[in-house]
Each structure stands twice: as structure tokens, then as C-alpha cells.
Write a protein that holds these residues in place. Sequence first.
Motif, PDB file in Angstrom:
ATOM      1  N   GLN A   1      33.438  17.145 -14.233  1.00  0.00           N
ATOM      2  CA  GLN A   1      33.946  15.951 -14.915  1.00  0.00           C
ATOM      3  C   GLN A   1      32.816  15.022 -15.312  1.00  0.00           C
ATOM      4  OE1 GLN A   1      36.668  14.652 -11.880  1.00  0.00           O
ATOM      5  NE2 GLN A   1      38.413  15.657 -12.848  1.00  0.00           N
ATOM      6  N   TYR A   2      31.856  14.843 -14.420  1.00  0.00           N
ATOM      7  CA  TYR A   2      30.704  13.989 -14.705  1.00  0.00           C
ATOM      8  C   TYR A   2      29.903  14.525 -15.892  1.00  0.00           C
ATOM      9  CZ  TYR A   2      26.026  12.028 -14.183  1.00  0.00           C
ATOM     10  OH  TYR A   2      24.812  11.434 -14.422  1.00  0.00           O
ATOM     11  N   LEU A   3      29.607  15.819 -15.876  1.00  0.00           N
ATOM     12  CA  LEU A   3      28.819  16.417 -16.958  1.00  0.00           C
ATOM     13  C   LEU A   3      29.543  16.313 -18.288  1.00  0.00           C
ATOM     14  CD1 LEU A   3      27.526  19.517 -15.009  1.00  0.00           C
ATOM     15  CD2 LEU A   3      26.133  17.589 -15.812  1.00  0.00           C
ATOM     16  N   ASN A   4      30.860  16.485 -18.270  1.00  0.00           N
ATOM     17  CA  ASN A   4      31.630  16.365 -19.509  1.00  0.00           C
ATOM     18  C   ASN A   4      31.630  14.943 -20.056  1.00  0.00           C
ATOM     19  OD1 ASN A   4      32.392  19.051 -19.988  1.00  0.00           O
ATOM     20  ND2 ASN A   4      34.039  18.913 -18.491  1.00  0.00           N
ATOM     21  N   ARG A   5      31.458  13.956 -19.190  1.00  0.00           N
ATOM     22  CA  ARG A   5      31.380  12.566 -19.660  1.00  0.00           C
ATOM     23  C   ARG A   5      30.009  12.234 -20.241  1.00  0.00           C
ATOM     24  NH1 ARG A   5      34.200  11.530 -14.753  1.00  0.00           N
ATOM     25  NH2 ARG A   5      32.270  10.803 -13.799  1.00  0.00           N
ATOM     26  N   GLN A   6      29.027  13.052 -19.912  1.00  0.00           N
ATOM     27  CA  GLN A   6      27.674  12.856 -20.442  1.00  0.00           C
ATOM     28  C   GLN A   6      27.568  13.601 -21.776  1.00  0.00           C
ATOM     29  OE1 GLN A   6      25.677  10.708 -18.741  1.00  0.00           O
ATOM     30  NE2 GLN A   6      27.415  10.527 -17.341  1.00  0.00           N
ATOM     31  N   ARG A   7      26.356  13.823 -22.250  1.00  0.00           N
ATOM     32  CA  ARG A   7      26.152  14.546 -23.506  1.00  0.00           C
ATOM     33  C   ARG A   7      26.303  16.050 -23.343  1.00  0.00           C
ATOM     34  NH1 ARG A   7      20.454  13.528 -25.847  1.00  0.00           N
ATOM     35  NH2 ARG A   7      21.335  14.976 -27.334  1.00  0.00           N
ATOM     36  N   LEU A   8      26.778  16.493 -22.186  1.00  0.00           N
ATOM     37  CA  LEU A   8      26.784  17.915 -21.863  1.00  0.00           C
ATOM     38  C   LEU A   8      28.188  18.474 -21.800  1.00  0.00           C
ATOM     39  CD1 LEU A   8      24.178  17.541 -19.026  1.00  0.00           C
ATOM     40  CD2 LEU A   8      23.754  18.436 -21.304  1.00  0.00           C
ATOM     41  N   ARG A   9      28.309  19.751 -22.038  1.00  0.00           N
ATOM     42  CA  ARG A   9      29.590  20.429 -21.848  1.00  0.00           C
ATOM     43  C   ARG A   9      29.355  21.615 -20.930  1.00  0.00           C
ATOM     44  NH1 ARG A   9      30.177  24.401 -26.706  1.00  0.00           N
ATOM     45  NH2 ARG A   9      28.098  24.255 -27.562  1.00  0.00           N
ATOM     46  N   VAL A  10      30.319  21.903 -20.108  1.00  0.00           N
ATOM     47  CA  VAL A  10      30.214  23.028 -19.194  1.00  0.00           C
ATOM     48  C   VAL A  10      30.603  24.294 -19.955  1.00  0.00           C
ATOM     49  CG1 VAL A  10      31.063  24.041 -17.049  1.00  0.00           C
ATOM     50  CG2 VAL A  10      30.682  21.571 -17.203  1.00  0.00           C
ATOM     51  N   LEU A  11      29.686  25.243 -20.025  1.00  0.00           N
ATOM     52  CA  LEU A  11      29.887  26.472 -20.784  1.00  0.00           C
ATOM     53  C   LEU A  11      30.429  27.603 -19.927  1.00  0.00           C
ATOM     54  CD1 LEU A  11      26.492  26.388 -22.698  1.00  0.00           C
ATOM     55  CD2 LEU A  11      28.722  25.655 -23.556  1.00  0.00           C
ATOM     56  N   TYR A  12      29.981  27.675 -18.695  1.00  0.00           N
ATOM     57  CA  TYR A  12      30.436  28.738 -17.799  1.00  0.00           C
ATOM     58  C   TYR A  12      30.140  28.339 -16.361  1.00  0.00           C
ATOM     59  CZ  TYR A  12      25.478  30.067 -17.642  1.00  0.00           C
ATOM     60  OH  TYR A  12      24.114  30.059 -17.487  1.00  0.00           O
ATOM     61  N   ALA A  13      30.768  29.038 -15.458  1.00  0.00           N
ATOM     62  CA  ALA A  13      30.509  28.860 -14.033  1.00  0.00           C
ATOM     63  C   ALA A  13      30.337  30.239 -13.424  1.00  0.00           C
ATOM     64  CB  ALA A  13      31.668  28.125 -13.369  1.00  0.00           C
ATOM     65  N   LYS A  14      29.371  30.385 -12.540  1.00  0.00           N
ATOM     66  CA  LYS A  14      29.177  31.679 -11.889  1.00  0.00           C
ATOM     67  C   LYS A  14      28.689  31.463 -10.464  1.00  0.00           C
ATOM     68  CE  LYS A  14      24.474  32.558 -13.584  1.00  0.00           C
ATOM     69  NZ  LYS A  14      23.625  33.472 -14.319  1.00  0.00           N
ATOM     70  N   ALA A  15      28.901  32.466  -9.656  1.00  0.00           N
ATOM     71  CA  ALA A  15      28.428  32.407  -8.270  1.00  0.00           C
ATOM     72  C   ALA A  15      26.903  32.457  -8.267  1.00  0.00           C
ATOM     73  CB  ALA A  15      29.001  33.584  -7.493  1.00  0.00           C
TER      74      ALA A  15
END
Length: 85
Positions: free
Chosen positions: A51-65
Motif C-alpha cells: 500500500q505504501y509503495l502504491n502511494r509513492q511513485r512506484l507500482r508493485v509488479l510482482y511478488a515472489k518468495a
Amino acid sequence: MQETSIRKSLTATQWDRIFYGCPGAWAGNKPEPNQAGTVVIDGGNILAAAQYLNRQRLRVLYAKAPLPGIWCSDDGIILGIGLRR
């Protein structure tokens, strides 16, 4: 109208401000133009970090272990991030 903005890389100061403010972040690589960066997040902070990153100039592209050599507390995760257009 078509989007014509150019994604600019973050300055070191901007990246530090974003990274050190991100809940549970303890390692990361700054995203460069048209490339993904990463942030390693402790398990208990994954939702808050996304949520924090999405509020910044960044977008979450993927998540991995994390890789076996990277230790994360509470089943941490690596978030791939990119600059917003």
C-alpha cells in the motif's frame, strides 16, 4: 489522448526517502527507467508495504518468495517494483 509522459529514474535522495519509509523494508534495488527494482519485505509488513509503495511513485509488479540465500523474518517476500507512468 495518449500518455506521453516519460518515466524518470528516482534520485538517490528520493529512493532513500521511499525505502526508509517503507514498512518492513530491509533490502532493495532502486528501479531505473523501464526496469524493475526490488524491495525485500518482512512477512508481517507485506500488505502495508504494498500500500505504501502504491502511494509513492512506484507500482508493485510482482511478488515472489526470497531466494534460499536471503533470510526474511515471518515468511518475508520480495516485491518487484517499477516507476509509474
